[in-house]
Every structure is written in C-alpha cells, then in structure tokens.
Design a protein around this motif. Structure first.
Motif, short mmCIF file in Angstrom:
data_model
loop_
_atom_site.label_atom_id
_atom_site.label_comp_id
_atom_site.label_asym_id
_atom_site.label_seq_id
_atom_site.Cartn_x
_atom_site.Cartn_y
_atom_site.Cartn_z
N ILE A 111 0.86 -1.18 0.00
CA ILE A 111 0.00 0.00 0.00
C ILE A 111 0.90 1.23 0.00
O ILE A 111 1.76 1.39 0.88
CB ILE A 111 -0.92 0.04 1.24
CG1 ILE A 111 -1.78 -1.23 1.34
CG2 ILE A 111 -1.77 1.32 1.24
CD1 ILE A 111 -2.80 -1.41 0.25
N ILE A 112 0.70 2.09 -0.98
CA ILE A 112 1.49 3.32 -1.09
C ILE A 112 0.54 4.51 -0.93
O ILE A 112 -0.36 4.70 -1.73
CB ILE A 112 2.19 3.42 -2.46
CG1 ILE A 112 3.06 2.18 -2.70
CG2 ILE A 112 3.04 4.71 -2.53
CD1 ILE A 112 3.57 2.06 -4.13
N PHE A 113 0.75 5.28 0.12
CA PHE A 113 -0.02 6.50 0.35
C PHE A 113 0.73 7.67 -0.28
O PHE A 113 1.95 7.76 -0.15
CB PHE A 113 -0.18 6.80 1.84
CG PHE A 113 -1.04 5.83 2.58
CD1 PHE A 113 -2.42 5.95 2.54
CD2 PHE A 113 -0.48 4.81 3.34
CE1 PHE A 113 -3.24 5.08 3.24
CE2 PHE A 113 -1.29 3.93 4.03
CZ PHE A 113 -2.67 4.06 3.99
N THR A 114 0.01 8.55 -0.95
CA THR A 114 0.60 9.82 -1.34
C THR A 114 0.21 10.84 -0.28
O THR A 114 -0.87 10.74 0.31
CB THR A 114 0.12 10.30 -2.72
OG1 THR A 114 -1.30 10.44 -2.70
CG2 THR A 114 0.55 9.34 -3.83
N VAL A 115 1.09 11.77 -0.03
CA VAL A 115 0.82 12.85 0.92
C VAL A 115 1.27 14.15 0.26
O VAL A 115 2.44 14.30 -0.09
CB VAL A 115 1.57 12.66 2.26
CG1 VAL A 115 1.36 13.85 3.17
CG2 VAL A 115 1.16 11.36 2.95
N GLY A 116 0.32 15.05 0.09
CA GLY A 116 0.66 16.34 -0.50
C GLY A 116 -0.59 17.15 -0.79
O GLY A 116 -1.70 16.62 -0.80
N THR A 117 -0.40 18.41 -1.01
CA THR A 117 -1.52 19.31 -1.31
C THR A 117 -2.11 18.97 -2.67
O THR A 117 -1.51 18.22 -3.46
CB THR A 117 -1.05 20.77 -1.34
OG1 THR A 117 -0.16 20.93 -2.46
CG2 THR A 117 -0.38 21.19 -0.05
N ALA A 118 -3.27 19.52 -2.95
CA ALA A 118 -3.79 19.45 -4.31
C ALA A 118 -2.77 20.12 -5.22
O ALA A 118 -2.04 21.03 -4.80
CB ALA A 118 -5.14 20.17 -4.38
N ALA A 119 -2.68 19.67 -6.46
CA ALA A 119 -1.80 20.23 -7.49
C ALA A 119 -0.31 20.03 -7.19
O ALA A 119 0.53 20.72 -7.77
CB ALA A 119 -2.10 21.72 -7.72
#
Length: 171
Positions: free
Chosen positions: A16-24
């Motif tokens: 399972i790979i989560f991305t973490v970051g703001t929109a755009a």
C-alpha cells in the motif's frame, strides 16, 4: 468520514502506497508515472476525486465542478472507496492511494483498517509543500481545479514528512 470496517475474512494485500501532498502537488502524475515505469507490476491507483467525479456526473448529468459538489455525498464516497480498495487489493501487486492524506489522524485510521484487512506493507510518497503561486499555476491547468482557498487550506494542514511516517509505522 464513515467508520472504516473490514469485511469478513482476511485476504492477501499488496504493498500500500499512500501519497501525501496538497492538491496540485503532482500526486496523480507521479502515480501514473509509477505505473508506466513498472509495466511488469500490476499497480492500482485509487483517488477519492475519481469517485467524486463519477458520482457527481452520474447524479447531476453534467460535468464535475468543485463549486457544484455536494459535501453530503462524502459518506457515499467513503463507502465506495472502501469497496474499491478491497477490490483492487485482490488484483494488484501495489496499490497507490493517491489522495492528499494531510490529516495524520485520518491516515492512521486508514492504516489500522487496512491492517485489520490483512495489509502488512505500507510506504508513502511525500510531496513537499510548494509555494502557493506554483500551486495556483498548476491548479489552473488541471481538469478540475480546486481553487486558491482550498490550496491555502492544504498548505496550512500539511505536516512534516516524519509525522506521516509515524502514522503508517504505528509510532
């Protein structure tokens, strides 16, 4: 957010790979690039925004826009997301959960739910905060821009990377 509840029985889960970051910030582009770069792996990508667009366009019979989005549909989005995670987990070698995941506590809840389902391997890809002007420029070129107010809120919420690692490692 609805309670995450595992279905009966355990199953083998992919990485399972989560991305973490703001929109755009590049999360979707990165996820698609990972799939292209590793054609021998079955990489699934799931984003809540995909589900929101599908729901909206099916119910409203017009193109999606954030200004027309009904937040009352978020419980349905959550239910569909849970169903799709379980479906994709049976088919993939790796599953990228490509959402913002800015709330460390909510990320921790997802990890706990996934562990209850049988997931054992987690990682994340962190997208450091970019200047608002860069995010606004990127956002304007997207199919479904979120706008400046949402981007400012995301910048206020994003935490240092180690906080997200602690959430997935159980610290």
């Amino acid at each position: 957010m609805s309670e995450l509840s595992p279905s009966s029985g355990q199953q083998d889960f992919p990485l399972i790979i989560f991305t973490v970051g703001t929109a755009a910030s590049g999360k979707s582009s990165w996820a698609e690039a990972m799939r292209s770069r590793h054609p021998s792996l079955r990489i699934g990508i799931l984003e809540r925004d995909m589900i929101r667009v599908e729901l909206f366009e099916a119910e409203a019979d017009k193109p999606f826009s954030w200004t027309d989005w009904n937040p009352a549909l978020e419980n349905k989005v959550q239910w569909l997301w849970e169903q799709r995670v379980q479906e994709l987990a049976r088919k993939c070698d790796a599953l990228i959960l490509g959402d913002t995941h800015l709330d460390v506590g909510e990320l921790r809840k997802k990890v706990i739910w996934l562990r209850e389902l049988g997931a054992k391997e987690f990682t994340l890809h962190y997208f450091p905060a970019l200047p608002l002007t860069d995010l606004l420029r990127r956002d304007q070129s997207r199919i479904h821009p979120v706008g400046g107010e949402a981007l400012r809120e995301h910048l206020k919420k994003i935490a240092p990377e180690e906080h997200y690692w602690a959430a997935i490692e159980g610290d």
